[in-house]
Structures are given as structure tokens and as C-alpha cells.
Scaffold this active site. Structure first.
Site, PDB file in Angstrom:
ATOM      1  N   GLU A  84      34.412  -8.576   3.298  1.00 27.73           N
ATOM      2  CA  GLU A  84      33.945  -8.959   4.859  1.00 27.73           C
ATOM      3  C   GLU A  84      32.994  -9.405   4.146  1.00 27.73           C
ATOM      4  OE1 GLU A  84      33.676  -6.380   7.818  1.00 27.73           O
ATOM      5  OE2 GLU A  84      32.904  -7.483   8.754  1.00 27.73           O
ATOM      6  N   LYS A 262      31.007   1.466  13.548  1.00 30.29           N
ATOM      7  CA  LYS A 262      31.424   0.731  12.574  1.00 30.29           C
ATOM      8  C   LYS A 262      31.026  -0.099  11.654  1.00 30.29           C
ATOM      9  CE  LYS A 262      34.311  -2.535  10.101  1.00 30.29           C
ATOM     10  NZ  LYS A 262      34.292  -3.654   9.887  1.00 30.29           N
ATOM     11  N   ASP A 278      34.320   9.472  -2.479  1.00 30.07           N
ATOM     12  CA  ASP A 278      35.909  10.018  -1.849  1.00 30.07           C
ATOM     13  C   ASP A 278      35.081   9.185   0.137  1.00 30.07           C
ATOM     14  OD1 ASP A 278      37.267  10.826   0.695  1.00 30.07           O
ATOM     15  OD2 ASP A 278      37.677  12.354  -1.039  1.00 30.07           O
ATOM     16  N   HIS A 377      29.322 -15.430  10.567  1.00 25.84           N
ATOM     17  CA  HIS A 377      30.359 -15.840   9.437  1.00 25.84           C
ATOM     18  C   HIS A 377      31.322 -16.410   9.098  1.00 25.84           C
ATOM     19  CE1 HIS A 377      32.530 -11.675   9.513  1.00 25.84           C
ATOM     20  NE2 HIS A 377      33.364 -12.759   9.433  1.00 25.84           N
TER      21      HIS A 377
END
Ligand code: MEV
Length: 426
Positions: A84, A262, A278, A377
Site C-alpha cells: 500500500e 486497521k 507470524d 495517497h
């Protein structure tokens, strides 16, 4: 020798070769480390084939470096792996602000993992509980005999807890085995110990053991980080207010909080991936931790205004990471990434990761509560769109800039602009 600094201004403007050169100086990388980085896909077929089943190839991701991080007085260049755009730049930017007030202070608890042994079909729950408690010392001894190396390094099984659960399949006991995993993530050590204890526990309880597996809700293996972000660097008192309002929104609403957390995991997962951890385990633990807070699903970060009007931010979450075993050792790029971080323990790695999570969150909240994230972005994204539409060389920036000016960063528009450009070259 001068102190190493991660505040490398204009790092993003350098070519890849120049960035690697800076990194090499910072982290004392060898020729071999450098060639691993420059191989762009350094996971060879035999290594990949040993890591998982049915291998048919590898799947490269970009590896970027977040600059400016200063944690507990030490400078770090932080490797981040993700697809991203904006995330690495945002983390570096927030770390630059925190640097002005001394950077991040981070800490960890002992690296204690929980193993769960599920016992059902117990004829007498009280008696079973009593028997396990009486045999606690012996059970811990048997568990520790499974892993003399861990014990030698100061880790091992520490405690047994017994929980009683009412389930849709009747009452059960769950035995929690608490294991200090030291510099390992701990899954193998914990699972082995739980499996070894299972028959002994069946014997003591006269019940039947079903699951023997670690819990990803690693509440005894927490990492914390905090930092003060100067109001001036954030954009003034309005910006501080915007971030506090965004934080209040997340605390009040799980729909928002999922996205808020998130954003934190954008940074955390990227460092986990870079260092071969992990990341699913940490994701599971982080969100469950957030969900088991008082008041329902909550933010992993906390914010308040200091008396001077600056923003004090902190983060706390379970972070089960390791430096021994797993992909951290087998993946050649992960090995170089650990070297870049130069962390001496799994706890130190967790402290870096928690700091990145906090930086990521404040950068997102600041952008969201002011100009919105699409401006930045889209600036980064526009070049990708231009390339995807077929732009080459100088055309890439020309197409990208036109789309930004028009606020229309879209594949179809990029194709149109490119066609116009080629028809009427300037
Ligand atoms: C995007 O990947 C992450 C954000 O949505 C996080 C947030 O909303 O806080 C920008």
C-alpha cells in the site's frame, strides 16, 4: 565514531542504489546482505520449497525503509513490507515529529505466552481442579523437561491457571500453561509442552483432553510505546483537536474503530512481514485484545492533550514476535531486515513494532481530520496509474501531474491524457 541517525532527510528522493548505500552504512551490511536486497526476489526455490507445501513460485512485495525512528534513545531505520502506498512515508513523517520531543519510549512485559489445554467430559469438576492444583509443580517440571534449551536461556513454563467454561457442549476446564518464550515467538515450545501434559491431565481429571494449542490472545506478552507529538509539528491546536475528535470517534464506534485499528496494523504488519513473523497471530491477538477491553471493541492507541497543548499518544497490544526459529531465520531478506534493525531481543523488536503502530495511527488521524488521505495517497498512486495506462519515461510524471491537477486519478483518464500527449507532444 559519530552517533548513527535515522533522520536521513530526502531519503525518498534518492535512487534505490543510493538508499541501499545509506542503509549499508547505517546497519553495517556486508556485500552479501546488499546483494540479497538488490536481488529483488531473493527467496530461492529450494528455500521456498522447504518453507511451505506445493510451492510453485515466490511472490515479491516492495520492501521500504521508514526513517526518523528514535526509540528509547536509539535510532532505527525500520524495514516495512507492504503493497500500500503512503504507509512508509506516513510512519516516517510521524516519527520525525516524535523525534522533536525525544522520540518514542517503549517497553515490554516478559515474553510470556499462554498454552491452552481443553479438558471435557470430567466427572467431578471440583475434584479435577483440586488434583491439577496439587500437581502444579510436577506438571511445570514435566513441561520444562521438554525444552531444556529454552530453560537454559532463562525461559520455560512458569505457571498453570485453571479456568472453568460453560459451553454449548457442557462444562469444561481449560488449563492455561504460561510459558516464557524468551526470544522465540513460542508456538512450537508451547504446543509441545501442552501436548506432553495432556495425558497427565487426563489422568488427574478423569476427563478427556481435546485441544492443546497456544492462544494468540497473548495478554501477558504486551508491548507499549508512547511519544509526545508537538502541536506545532502536527499543524497547530486545530490539528490536535482533530486528532482527539478522531480518537473519540473510534472509541465510541466499532465501525470506525475497525478502520482505526486497521491503520495501526498497516505499520505493524509491514514490520512483521519484513522480519518474517507470524503476522496473522499478531493480527488475531491485537483485535481480540481490542475487543476484550472495557466498553467493547476499543482503540489500541490512547491520546490526550498535554498541559502545553501538545499531543501525548500511547499504544498497548500483545506482540508475540521472535528472533529465533521460523521464517525470521530461513528467509534471507528477513534476516537482513533483522540486521538492519539490529535488535538484540524479541522484546526490543516488539518495542520497535509498537512504536511504528503508534506513528502510523497518528499520521492517519492527522491526515484524515485535516485534508483527508486521498490527496497524499493519490499523489503517490497517480504514477502507478499512469504506468498502468502505458505511460513511459517523462510521460509518467506528465500524466500523473495532469490527473492530480484535475483531481481525477483514474485509469481511463490516464489513457485519455496519454493519447492526447502523444497526439500533441509538448
Ligand atoms: C488505510 O489503509 C488506513 C486508514 O483507513 C486508517 C484510518 O482510517 O485510521 C487511513
Amino acid at each position: 565514531m559519530s552517533k548513527k541517525t535515522s533522520a536521513i532527510s530526502g531519503f525518498y528522493r534518492l535512487s534505490i542504489k543510493e538508499r541501499v548505500k545509506k542503509l549499508r552504512e547505517f546497519a553495517n551490511l556486508t556485500d552479501e546482505d546488499q546483494s540479497v536486497l538488490e536481488a529483488f526476489g531473493a527467496l530461492d526455490a529450494p528455500t521456498a520449497d522447504r518453507m511451505i507445501e506445493n510451492v510453485v513460485g515466490t511472490f515479491p512485495f516492495p520492501l521500504g525503509i521508514a526513517t526518523n525512528f528514535q526509540i528509547n534513545g536509539r535510532d532505527y531505520l525500520v524495514p516495512m513490507v507492504l503493497e500500500e502506498p503512503s504507509v512508509v512515508a506516513a510512519a516516517s513523517n510521524a516519527a520525525r515529529m516524535a523525534r522533536q520531543t525525544g522520540g518514542f519510549s517503549a517497553s515490554t512485559t516478559d515474553p510470556v505466552m499462554i498454552g491452552q489445554i481443553q479438558v471435557a467430559d470430567i466427572p467431578d469438576l471440583e475434584a479435577a481442579q483440586k488434583k491439577i492444583t496439587e500437581q502444579k509443580a510436577n506438571l511445570l517440571k514435566v513441561a520444562n523437561a521438554q525444552d531444556p534449551v529454552l530453560v537454559k536461556f532463562g525461559g520455560g513454563a512458569r505457571e498453570l491457571q485453571i479456568r472453568r467454561l460453560e459451553t454449548i457442549m457442557g462444562p469444561m476446564l481449560v488449563v492455561h500453561l504460561l510459558v516464557d518464550a524468551r526470544d522465540a515467538m513460542g508456538a512450537n515450545a508451547v504446543n509441545t509442552m501442552c501436548e506432553v501434559l495432556a495425558p497427565l491431565i487426563e489422568d488427574l481429571t478423569k476427563g478427556r483432553v481435546y485441544l492443546r494449542i497456544l492462544s494468540n490472545l497473548a495478554v501477558y506478552r504486551l508491548a507499549r510505546a508512547e511519544a509526545t507529538f508537538p502541536a506545532k509539528a502536527l499543524g497547530g491546536s486545530k490539528a490536535v483537536m482533530g486528532i482527539l475528535k478522531a480518537y473519540a470517534f473510534a472509541q465510541a464506534d466499532p465501525y470506525r474503530c475497525a478502520t482505526h485499528n486497521k491503520g495501526i496494523m498497516n505499520g505493524i504488519d509491514a514490520v512483521l512481514l519484513a522480519t518474517g513473523q507470524d503476522f496473522r497471530a499478531v493480527e488475531a491477538g491485537a483485535h481480540t485484545f481490542a475487543a476484550t477491553r472495557e466498553g467493547g471493541y476499543q482503540s489500541l492507541t490512547y491520546y490526550e492533550k498535554t498541559p502545553e497543548g501538545d499531543l501525548q499518544g500511547s499504544i498497548e497490544l500483545p506482540l508475540a514476535v521472535g528472533l529465533v526459529g521460523g521464517a525470521t531465520r530461513t528467509h534471507p531478506v528477513a534476516r537482513v531486515c533483522v540486521k538492519i534493525l539490529s535488535v538484540k531481543s524479541a522484546n526490543e523488536l516488539a518495542e520497535v513494532i509498537a512504536s511504528v503502530g503508534l506513528a502510523q495511527n497518528i499520521a492517519a488521524l492527522r491526515a484524515l481530520s485535516q485534508e483527508g488521505i486521498q490527496t497524499g495517497h493519490m499523489k503517490l498512486h497517480s504514477r502507478n496509474v499512469a504506468i498502468a495506462a502505458g505511460a513511459e519515461g517523462e510521460e509518467v510524471d506528465q500524466v500523473a501531474q495532469k490527473m492530480i491537477a484535475e483531481k481525477r486519478v483514474r485509469f481511463d483518464r490516464a489513457q485519455e491524457i496519454l493519447a492526447e500527449l502523444r497526439k500533441n507532444p509538448t
